[in-house]
Design a protein around this motif. Structure first.
Motif, mmCIF file in Angstrom:
data_model
loop_
_atom_site.group_PDB
_atom_site.id
_atom_site.type_symbol
_atom_site.label_atom_id
_atom_site.label_comp_id
_atom_site.label_asym_id
_atom_site.label_seq_id
_atom_site.Cartn_x
_atom_site.Cartn_y
_atom_site.Cartn_z
ATOM 1 N N UNK A 94 0.798 -1.232 0.000
ATOM 2 C CA UNK A 94 0.000 0.000 0.000
ATOM 3 C C UNK A 94 0.826 1.275 0.000
ATOM 4 N N UNK A 95 2.107 1.202 0.380
ATOM 5 C CA UNK A 95 2.871 2.428 0.661
ATOM 6 C C UNK A 95 2.993 3.376 -0.534
ATOM 7 N N UNK A 96 2.954 2.830 -1.759
ATOM 8 C CA UNK A 96 3.069 3.689 -2.945
ATOM 9 C C UNK A 96 1.711 4.061 -3.536
ATOM 10 N N UNK A 97 0.630 3.610 -2.889
ATOM 11 C CA UNK A 97 -0.707 3.847 -3.421
ATOM 12 C C UNK A 97 -1.526 4.791 -2.554
ATOM 13 N N UNK A 98 -1.036 5.105 -1.353
ATOM 14 C CA UNK A 98 -1.862 5.877 -0.422
ATOM 15 C C UNK A 98 -1.006 6.854 0.368
ATOM 16 N N UNK A 99 -1.669 7.656 1.172
ATOM 17 C CA UNK A 99 -0.984 8.589 2.069
ATOM 18 C C UNK A 99 -0.815 8.006 3.465
ATOM 19 N N UNK A 100 -1.807 7.235 3.899
ATOM 20 C CA UNK A 100 -1.773 6.662 5.242
ATOM 21 C C UNK A 100 -2.342 5.248 5.202
ATOM 22 N N UNK A 101 -1.875 4.426 6.145
ATOM 23 C CA UNK A 101 -2.433 3.088 6.325
ATOM 24 C C UNK A 101 -2.863 2.941 7.786
ATOM 25 N N UNK A 102 -3.869 2.115 7.991
ATOM 26 C CA UNK A 102 -4.242 1.710 9.338
ATOM 27 C C UNK A 102 -4.314 0.191 9.334
ATOM 28 N N UNK A 103 -3.460 -0.458 10.106
ATOM 29 C CA UNK A 103 -3.491 -1.915 10.211
ATOM 30 C C UNK A 103 -4.369 -2.308 11.391
ATOM 31 N N UNK A 104 -5.164 -3.339 11.186
ATOM 32 C CA UNK A 104 -6.112 -3.779 12.210
ATOM 33 C C UNK A 104 -6.449 -5.239 11.962
ATOM 34 N N UNK A 105 -6.709 -5.990 13.021
ATOM 35 C CA UNK A 105 -7.073 -7.398 12.874
ATOM 36 C C UNK A 105 -8.498 -7.542 12.360
ATOM 37 N N UNK A 106 -8.781 -8.728 11.849
ATOM 38 C CA UNK A 106 -10.060 -8.985 11.183
ATOM 39 C C UNK A 106 -11.186 -9.329 12.149
ATOM 40 N N UNK A 107 -10.866 -9.635 13.402
ATOM 41 C CA UNK A 107 -11.829 -10.252 14.309
ATOM 42 C C UNK A 107 -12.852 -9.304 14.913
ATOM 43 N N UNK A 108 -12.724 -7.991 14.677
ATOM 44 C CA UNK A 108 -13.705 -7.051 15.198
ATOM 45 C C UNK A 108 -13.519 -6.667 16.646
ATOM 46 N N UNK A 109 -12.412 -7.051 17.257
ATOM 47 C CA UNK A 109 -12.185 -6.729 18.663
ATOM 48 C C UNK A 109 -11.742 -5.281 18.867
ATOM 49 N N UNK A 110 -10.988 -4.752 17.922
ATOM 50 C CA UNK A 110 -10.508 -3.382 18.046
ATOM 51 C C UNK A 110 -11.610 -2.392 17.658
ATOM 52 N N UNK A 111 -11.733 -1.318 18.421
ATOM 53 C CA UNK A 111 -12.778 -0.317 18.220
ATOM 54 C C UNK A 111 -12.505 0.487 16.946
ATOM 55 N N UNK A 112 -13.368 0.346 15.949
ATOM 56 C CA UNK A 112 -13.172 1.035 14.676
ATOM 57 C C UNK A 112 -13.289 2.552 14.817
ATOM 58 N N UNK A 113 -14.006 3.013 15.824
ATOM 59 C CA UNK A 113 -14.172 4.455 16.000
ATOM 60 C C UNK A 113 -12.857 5.156 16.347
ATOM 61 N N UNK A 114 -11.873 4.382 16.791
ATOM 62 C CA UNK A 114 -10.567 4.969 17.075
ATOM 63 C C UNK A 114 -9.892 5.466 15.797
ATOM 64 N N UNK A 115 -10.351 4.973 14.639
ATOM 65 C CA UNK A 115 -9.764 5.419 13.370
ATOM 66 C C UNK A 115 -9.981 6.916 13.148
ATOM 67 N N UNK A 116 -11.113 7.426 13.597
ATOM 68 C CA UNK A 116 -11.385 8.865 13.446
ATOM 69 C C UNK A 116 -10.308 9.685 14.151
ATOM 70 N N UNK A 117 -9.998 9.290 15.392
ATOM 71 C CA UNK A 117 -8.979 10.010 16.152
ATOM 72 C C UNK A 117 -7.594 9.821 15.533
ATOM 73 N N UNK A 118 -7.337 8.652 14.958
ATOM 74 C CA UNK A 118 -6.050 8.409 14.302
ATOM 75 C C UNK A 118 -5.865 9.327 13.101
ATOM 76 N N UNK A 119 -6.911 9.415 12.273
ATOM 77 C CA UNK A 119 -6.832 10.280 11.094
ATOM 78 C C UNK A 119 -6.693 11.739 11.516
ATOM 79 N N UNK A 120 -7.417 12.152 12.557
ATOM 80 C CA UNK A 120 -7.307 13.526 13.059
ATOM 81 C C UNK A 120 -5.884 13.826 13.513
#
Length: 322
Positions: A94-120
Motif C-alpha cells: 500500500x505504501x506507494x498507493x496511499x498517504x496513510x495506512x491503518x493496520x487492524x485485525x479482522x476479528x472485530x475486537x478493536x474499536x473502529x471508531x478509534x480510526x477517526x482520532x487516528x486520522x485527526x
C-alpha cells in the motif's frame, strides 16, 4: 495525494477467517464510507485484505467482496508466513498507493471508531499513531497478567514498545518508506515501528470480545512472539549471560581458594551431595546459556540467507483485469 484529503488503506491480515470476515467486512466498509463522508479521507481509499495462506474459504470471500464493491481489494500470500509478515506485506503493497495506512485485525475486537482520532492526529501532523488499549476488562486474569508482563518484559529487555499496543496503528506513507529500509527477516513490528521515529502519538480505546471464530494467538504463540521480540531487538540476554558467567567465575574462584585452604588445614570431608548439586547447577546454567546463544545464532543464520519475508501470489485487481 494530499495532506488535507489523504488516501487511506485499511490493512487487514486474514488467516482462516471465513466465519468472522462476512460479519466484519461490512463494519470496515461502513467506517471507511463514514470517514469519506466526513471529508477526512479521499474517495480513493481502500480496504486491503491480506490472505495469509488460509486453508478455508477466506480468499474466496475476499474475491467476492472485491467483485461487489471497488473499495474492497485483496492480496494473497503464496503460503502462510505469520501475522507479522502478513501485516508487513499489506503495508509494503500500500505504501506507494496511499498517504496513510491503518493496520487492524479482522476479528472485530478493536474499536473502529478509534480510526477517526487516528486520522485527526495525522491531519494535525503525526506520522505514526498507536492504538492503545485503555483497559483489559474483557480478558481473563491469566491473559491480562501474561499480556502486561509481556510488555513490561520487552521494555526491561531494551525493546522499545508501546505498552498495551499490538498492531492497530496508523502509519503515513512517509514513515512506511523508511520502514521499508528495515531489511531484517525476523520482524517484530511493535518494536520496529518506534525505531522509525517521526512525530507520533497514541489513541486509547476499549477492546471487545471476538465476534466469531477462534483466536489465532494462544499462549504458545504469545510466548514465541515475546521471545522473537526480545531476540530481534535486544542484546540484553547475551549481556545477562556474560554477567552471570562473571558472577559464577568469581564464586568458583572463591570456592577454589576455600577448597585449597580447607585441604591445607585438614578440614576436608566427603562432599558427594554438594558436588552433585554444583555439577547439576553448572550443567543447567550452561545448557540454558547455550540455548539462548543458539537462538541468536539461528536468527543470524536466517538473516544471512535473506529469504523473502512474503511472496504475493494473487491480487484481486489483477483478476478483474484478466
Amino acid at each position: 495525494m494530499t495532506k488535507n484529503n489523504p488516501i487511506l488503506y485499511i490493512i487487514i491480515p486474514c488467516y482462516n477467517e471465513e466465519r468472522v470476515l462476512p460479519i466484519t467486512c461490512g463494519m470496515f466498509l461502513e467506517k471507511l464510507n463514514g470517514l469519506i463522508g466526513a471529508g477526512k479521507i479521499s474517495e480513493d481509499s481502500r480496504i486491503l485484505f491480506v490472505n495469509d495462506g488460509s486453508k478455508d474459504g477466506t480468499w474466496d470471500i475476499i474475491c467476492r467482496l472485491a467483485g461487489e464493491d471497488s473499495h474492497y481489494i485483496g492480496i494473497a500470500q503464496s503460503r502462510n508466513r505469520g501475522h507479522q509478515n502478513a501485516v508487513l506485506a499489506g503495508l509494503m503493497e500500500a505504501k506507494d498507493k496511499c498517504d496513510i495506512t491503518i493496520s487492524i485485525d479482522c476479528d472485530g475486537q478493536d474499536d473502529l471508531n478509534a480510526m477517526d482520532a487516528m486520522v485527526d492526529a495525522y491531519l494535525n501532523g503525526c506520522e505514526i499513531v498507536y492504538g492503545v488499549r485503555s483497559r483489559r476488562d474483557t480478558d481473563t486474569f491469566f491473559k491480562r497478567f501474561t499480556a502486561e508482563s509481556f510488555y513490561k518484559l520487552l521494555n526491561w529487555m531494551g525493546a522499545e514498545v508501546v505498552f498495551n499496543h499490538a498492531d492497530y496503528r496508523l502509519i503515513s506513507s512517509r514513515a512506511l518508506v523508511e520502514l521499508a529500509n528495515f531489511r531484517e527477516v525476523n520482524i517484530f513490528l511493535r518494536g520496529m515501528v518506534p525505531l522509525v521515529g517521526f512525530k507520533s502519538t497514541s489513541v486509547y480505546y476499549e477492546r471487545h470480545e471476538r465476534l466469531a471464530g477462534e483466536s489465532h494467538y494462544p499462549l504458545r504463540k504469545m510466548l514465541a512472539l515475546a521471545f522473537d521480540g526480545i531476540t530481534s531487538l535486544s542484546l540484553k540476554p547475551i549481556r545477562m549471560i556474560t554477567a552471570l558467567g562473571l558472577v559464577i567465575a568469581v564464586l568458583s574462584f572463591i570456592g577454589v581458594i576455600w577448597a585449597v585452604v580447607s585441604s591445607l588445614v585438614g578440614n576436608t570431608v566427603a562432599g558427594w551431595a554438594s558436588t552433585v548439586c554444583i555439577v547439576c547447577l553448572m550443567g543447567g546454567i550452561q545448557l540454558l546459556c547455550l540455548g539462548v546463544i543458539g537462538e541468536y545464532i539461528g536468527k543470524i543464520y536466517l538473516e544471512t540467507k535473506a529469504r523473502p519475508r512474503y511472496i504475493i501470489s494473487e491480487r484481486t485487481w489483477e483478476q478483474r483485469e484478466d
